[in-house]
Write an enzyme that holds these catalytic residues in place. Sequence first.
Site, PDB file in Angstrom:
ATOM      1  N   LYS A  39       0.811  -1.217   0.000  1.00  0.00           N
ATOM      2  CA  LYS A  39       0.000   0.000   0.000  1.00  0.00           C
ATOM      3  C   LYS A  39       0.849   1.273   0.000  1.00  0.00           C
ATOM      4  O   LYS A  39       2.052   1.245   0.244  1.00  0.00           O
ATOM      5  CB  LYS A  39      -0.946  -0.019   1.211  1.00  0.00           C
ATOM      6  CG  LYS A  39      -2.182  -0.903   0.947  1.00  0.00           C
ATOM      7  CD  LYS A  39      -3.193  -0.794   2.057  1.00  0.00           C
ATOM      8  CE  LYS A  39      -4.502  -1.486   1.623  1.00  0.00           C
ATOM      9  NZ  LYS A  39      -5.460  -1.569   2.719  1.00  0.00           N
ATOM     10  N   ARG A  42      -4.345  -9.898   4.587  1.00  0.00           N
ATOM     11  CA  ARG A  42      -4.796  -9.811   3.191  1.00  0.00           C
ATOM     12  C   ARG A  42      -3.592  -9.412   2.347  1.00  0.00           C
ATOM     13  O   ARG A  42      -3.021  -8.333   2.542  1.00  0.00           O
ATOM     14  CB  ARG A  42      -5.917  -8.776   3.091  1.00  0.00           C
ATOM     15  CG  ARG A  42      -6.513  -8.638   1.706  1.00  0.00           C
ATOM     16  CD  ARG A  42      -7.677  -7.653   1.731  1.00  0.00           C
ATOM     17  NE  ARG A  42      -8.241  -7.462   0.414  1.00  0.00           N
ATOM     18  CZ  ARG A  42      -7.777  -6.595  -0.474  1.00  0.00           C
ATOM     19  NH1 ARG A  42      -6.749  -5.830  -0.178  1.00  0.00           N
ATOM     20  NH2 ARG A  42      -8.342  -6.489  -1.658  1.00  0.00           N
TER      21      ARG A  42
END
Lengths: 287, 163
Positions: A222, A256
Amino acid sequence: MTLRLRKHAFDDDATLMMAIVNRTPDSFFDKGATWAEDAAFERVRLVVEQGAEIVDIGGIKAAPGVEIGPAEEKARVVDFVARVRAEFPALVISVDTWRAEVGAAVCEAGADVLNDAWGGADPELVDVAAQYDAAIVCTHTGGVTPRTRPYRIEYDDVMRAVLDDTLAYAERALAAGVARESIVIDPAHDFGKNTFHSLEVTRRLGEMVATGWPVLVSLSNKDFVGETLDRPVGERLLGTLAATAICASAGARIYRVHQVEETRQVVDMAWTIAGRRRPARAIRGLQ
Amino acid sequence: MRIALIPGVPALLPEHASLEDPVAELRAAVLAAVSWLGDDVEILATEQGRRVALSVLAARSGSCGPERSVLVVANGSACRTEKAPGFLDERAEAFDAALAHALTTPDAAALRAVDPTLAADLWADTAALPRLADLLGDDARTVAIDHDDAPYGVQYWVIRWEL
């Protein structure tokens, strides 16, 4: 807390790899690599071989872009869920959606988890989870509209806001009839957060674990990793794994991820250092 | 009287358990041998060996009843290979072979004759052997050799005797 993802129950000390499978032409990391159904299915096969316990199937990228309505979202994921369900009965299938309508369709097709990355934007999603005895992931987004980027969002105390919102969401799910052992909370790094917020949430993740609800973290590649290390997408694995180790040390249960094998090793190492897992095979000095 | 010999392997202790047991065969042999002993077991061991003995006795599946029993903790060299804890010592194999013969025969005189200096050089745990020799005397017979292996360069035996 014991975790049950529809038919699949897990021990209290189990950590789970949730592999991202995008049925999108434009997600930030894979850039459409699994847009074609067969490519997505190959990705499922691969991550299962790599030991992923969960796949998280998404039909809409998180970032802003072309609007994808419920019909198109269902066209991308529902039949695919059914195909994965048929081929991998032991695999936990999660679907990344905020829409109740899509949630109902994928649960009907065999999905086990509704991963609501957008913090309850559709209030009826919890009812769908309850109806199908599915699990739900309760995220914090700071109240932003789905598929919008954070812009000048401020919190007096970001972890307080995360706790307040995710716990309220969890209680709402519980009240709607979702099983207590099927509710997961997720701080949602980068969602409604700048990099400083995501770093603080990582640093204070233990406060979420202390609530007793199982915690999911979605850190993989991210922007908060990229901005912290000044690395573009594609060069964020090491930073992702460092953040993963911190979250594992704090006690996060579900990860995740794009890279299953690397994350599994890091989580197992951190989990073992924390005394929650045995070494695989220790004999050095003990012969 | 029933007598059993086991090695004082710390990997047998529950606090050192792994997901995959690196001493699974040894553990099975040890548990079988100690389950063959009686209710009250005298332990002949070093301090560390005693902890192992107490642990496996606590984990055993049963006992043979009131018969007098002794559990001896000892093992051969720890120098059988270059990867062994004490590195390779060329004298180790012969040392272990002689000790194996003395234990399995059993030969009390040969057990008493084990050279403590050489044993120390080879990191062997032989402290309990003189007392084992006294117990075995001339009348003991070997009931079973449950285990005879050096999987990590350390020579282990699990042996049962009766007299």
